[in-house]
Scaffold this active site. Structure first.
Site, short mmCIF file in Angstrom:
data_model
loop_
_atom_site.label_atom_id
_atom_site.label_comp_id
_atom_site.label_asym_id
_atom_site.label_seq_id
_atom_site.Cartn_x
_atom_site.Cartn_y
_atom_site.Cartn_z
CG HIS A 1 5.06 -10.12 0.45
ND1 HIS A 1 6.28 -9.50 0.56
CD2 HIS A 1 4.18 -9.30 1.07
CE1 HIS A 1 6.15 -8.36 1.22
NE2 HIS A 1 4.88 -8.21 1.54
N GLY B 1 -1.83 -8.15 7.05
CA GLY B 1 -1.55 -9.29 6.19
C GLY B 1 -0.10 -9.70 6.33
CB CYS C 1 5.62 -3.68 3.31
SG CYS C 1 6.08 -5.42 3.17
CG LEU C 2 3.98 -6.24 8.78
CD1 LEU C 2 3.35 -7.59 9.12
CD2 LEU C 2 3.96 -5.31 9.99
CD GLN D 1 5.48 -9.89 4.65
OE1 GLN D 1 4.32 -10.28 4.62
NE2 GLN D 1 5.80 -8.65 4.99
CG HIS E 1 1.14 -5.36 -0.05
ND1 HIS E 1 1.75 -4.13 0.04
CD2 HIS E 1 1.83 -6.19 0.80
CE1 HIS E 1 2.76 -4.22 0.91
NE2 HIS E 1 2.82 -5.46 1.38
CD GLU E 2 -0.09 -9.06 2.88
OE1 GLU E 2 0.89 -9.81 3.05
OE2 GLU E 2 -0.15 -7.91 3.35
#
Ligand code: ZN
Length: 183
Positions: A149, A49, A103-104, A54, A145-146
């Site tokens: 952001h 995701g 997380c990225l 991000q 989570h996504e």
């Protein structure tokens, strides 16, 4: 189409509330370029995701793509590549369960977070059509989570316990820390 740089924790954009996407922006060439760039960037990252903040774009857009692969989460029900514009979450059951999230934008780390496991997601798709999806289990965690952001929230803000946060390499070497009762 292009792979964009993924910004990391500490970059101020990750802490901003992103702007809702104006409906007349959906369907423009700029919108499609952004979504294609998010798709390319997600694919290149190996993640499941990605939210627009991000890649330093403060708009309420997230993309998700989950292949059916066994992983540390077990076998995740797959989700074909999907675009979520201005998504809203409704919790359908308050009972929480925890997963080791990554997380990225916090590369190389994992942290244990408990979240509700039955939610509904209401959103606009890449064509501006309204959609609704009920997510259970790890999928529910993924969407929360996504979409966090989009509101300047990172999973590290929601760690169950600061000791349940570690580098992936140490996990692989020493194993996962024990987690006490999951409510
Ligand atoms: Zn993330």
């Amino acid at each position: 189409m292009a792979i964009r740089e993924i910004i990391r924790m500490g970059h101020p954009t990750l802490r901003k509330v992103a702007e809702p996407v104006p409906e007349d922006f959906i369907g423009t060439p700029e919108f499609h370029t952004l979504v294609e760039d998010m798709r390319d960037t997600l694919a290149a990252s190996g993640g499941i995701g990605l939210a627009a903040p991000q890649i330093d774009v403060s708009l309420q857009i997230a993309v998700v793509e989950v292949d059916e692969l066994p992983s540390r989460y077990g076998t995740i029900p797959p989700i074909p590549f999907s675009v979520y514009v201005n998504p809203k979450i409704t919790v359908l059951d308050e009972v929480t369960e925890g997963y080791w999230e990554g997380c990225l934008s916090v590369p190389g780390m994992r942290g244990f977070v408990e979240r509700p496991q039955h939610i509904r997601v209401d959103y606009l798709d890449a064509n501006g059509e309204p959609g609704s999806y009920e997510a259970l289990g790890f999928q529910a965690t993924l969407f929360q989570h996504e979409f966090d952001h989009l509101f300047g929230v990172l999973y590290v803000d929601k760690l169950k316990d600061p000791t349940l946060f570690a580098y992936e390499e140490e996990f692989d070497e020493f194993g996962l820390p024990e987690v006490e009762s999951q409510s």
